[in-house]
Each structure stands twice: as C-alpha cells, then as structure tokens.
Design a protein around this motif. Structure first.
Motif, PDB file in Angstrom:
ATOM      1  N   UNK A  27       6.632  -2.666  -4.591  1.00  0.00           N
ATOM      2  CA  UNK A  27       6.822  -3.838  -3.015  1.00  0.00           C
ATOM      3  C   UNK A  27       5.872  -3.409  -1.861  1.00  0.00           C
ATOM      4  N   UNK A  28       5.166  -2.806  -1.198  1.00  0.00           N
ATOM      5  CA  UNK A  28       3.821  -2.594  -0.134  1.00  0.00           C
ATOM      6  C   UNK A  28       2.641  -2.914  -1.397  1.00  0.00           C
ATOM      7  N   UNK A  29       2.482  -2.409  -1.948  1.00  0.00           N
ATOM      8  CA  UNK A  29       0.875  -1.906  -2.759  1.00  0.00           C
ATOM      9  C   UNK A  29       0.834  -0.832  -2.294  1.00  0.00           C
ATOM     10  N   UNK A  30      -0.659  -0.894  -3.084  1.00  0.00           N
ATOM     11  CA  UNK A  30      -1.190   0.834  -2.648  1.00  0.00           C
ATOM     12  C   UNK A  30      -1.693   1.247  -1.734  1.00  0.00           C
ATOM     13  N   UNK A  31      -1.664   2.261  -0.455  1.00  0.00           N
ATOM     14  CA  UNK A  31      -2.087   2.337   0.578  1.00  0.00           C
ATOM     15  C   UNK A  31      -3.616   2.859   0.372  1.00  0.00           C
TER      16      UNK A  31
END
Ligand code: FAD
Length: 106
Positions: free
Chosen positions: A101-105
C-alpha cells in the motif's frame, strides 16, 4: 497460457492489493461480499491443486473480513502457508502495508 508461478505472482498482487485497499470500516454488505468473493475465488482459481489447498486452509482458518487490517493480516498468513509448503521465505506480516500500500519509507 500462464504457468502456475506467473499466475501465482500476479494473483497475489491482486489479492494483497485488494486487502490493502479494503475499508477500515466495511459495512455488513461489504463484509458479506468479500467473504463470498473469497469463497468463490477458492473454487475458480485456475490452478486446481492450489485452489484445493486454499479451500482446506480456509476451513482451518476462516477469512477475517472485519476491517482492512485483519484482512491484510489474514491474506499474509494464507500466503505464508503456501510459502512454507513450497520452502520459500516467510514474509514478515508487519510489513504488508509497506509492501502493498504505502511503499518503502524513504
Ligand atoms: P510469490 O509467492 O508469488 O509472492 C509475490 C510477492 O509477494 C513476493 O515477491 C513478496 O514481495 C510478496 N510476499 C511474499 N509472501 C508474502 C506474504 N505472506 N504476504 C504478503 N506479501 C508477500 N504454487 C504451488 O506450487 N503450489 C500451491 O499449492 C500454490 N498455491 C497457491 C495458492 C494461491 C491462492 C496463490 C495465489 C498462489 C499459489 N501458488 C502455489 C503460487 C505460489 O504461491 C507463488 O505465487 C509462485 O510460486 C511464485 O512465487 P514467487 O517466489 O514469485 O513469489
């Protein structure tokens, strides 16, 4: 035709993405639809031995559709069951949002 590995990879992309974007507060209707989708899916997935395994697993561990978090976790655990059977690495389920969902930080 797709081989079962390509089919599997693409199908997991769909299933985890579907879970990652499911509602945090699904209505009863949305929950019922998700349950019925998953049940139907386990009969029509065109890798028959995979589908059969999935139906067995779903009997032992019924789908959790109360909200996005528990559905994502349930899907991750289903996938880990397959990973384990195939001798693949177990995925850290605390990372499903980052992966799907968010992708890597950064
Ligand atoms: P995949 O397992 O396809 O994973 C794709 C990506 O998902 C990975 O790169 C990783 O980033 C991410 N990921 C990995 N594990 C998790 C997890 N637990 N949660 C969230 N994300 C994760 N193949 C068989 O040979 N026998 C079977 O019985 C079988 N059953 C299957 C049942 C279903 C419902 C599906 C969708 C597929 C099944 N497959 C089965 C296919 C198998 O799971 C793999 O998709 C295939 O072997 C390709 O593996 P892969 O290494 O490319 O990564």
């Amino acid at each position: 035709p797709a081989d079962s590995e390509t089919l599997g990879r693409h199908t997991w992309t769909f299933l985890h993405t579907m879970a990652a974007y499911y509602s945090d507060t699904p209505t009863t209707t949305q929950q019922t639809m998700m349950l019925s989708f998953l049940r139907t899916f386990s009969y029509v997935y065109p890798c028959w031995y995979c589908a059969e395994h999935l139906r067995d697993e779903m009997l032992r561990k019924p789908p959790r559709v109360e909200n996005r978090n528990v559905l994502s976790r349930w899907m991750c655990e289903m996938h880990n069951g397959v990973n384990q059977r195939l001798g693949k690495k177990i995925f850290d389920c605390s990372k499903v949002d980052e992966r799907w969902r968010d992708g890597p930080k950064d």
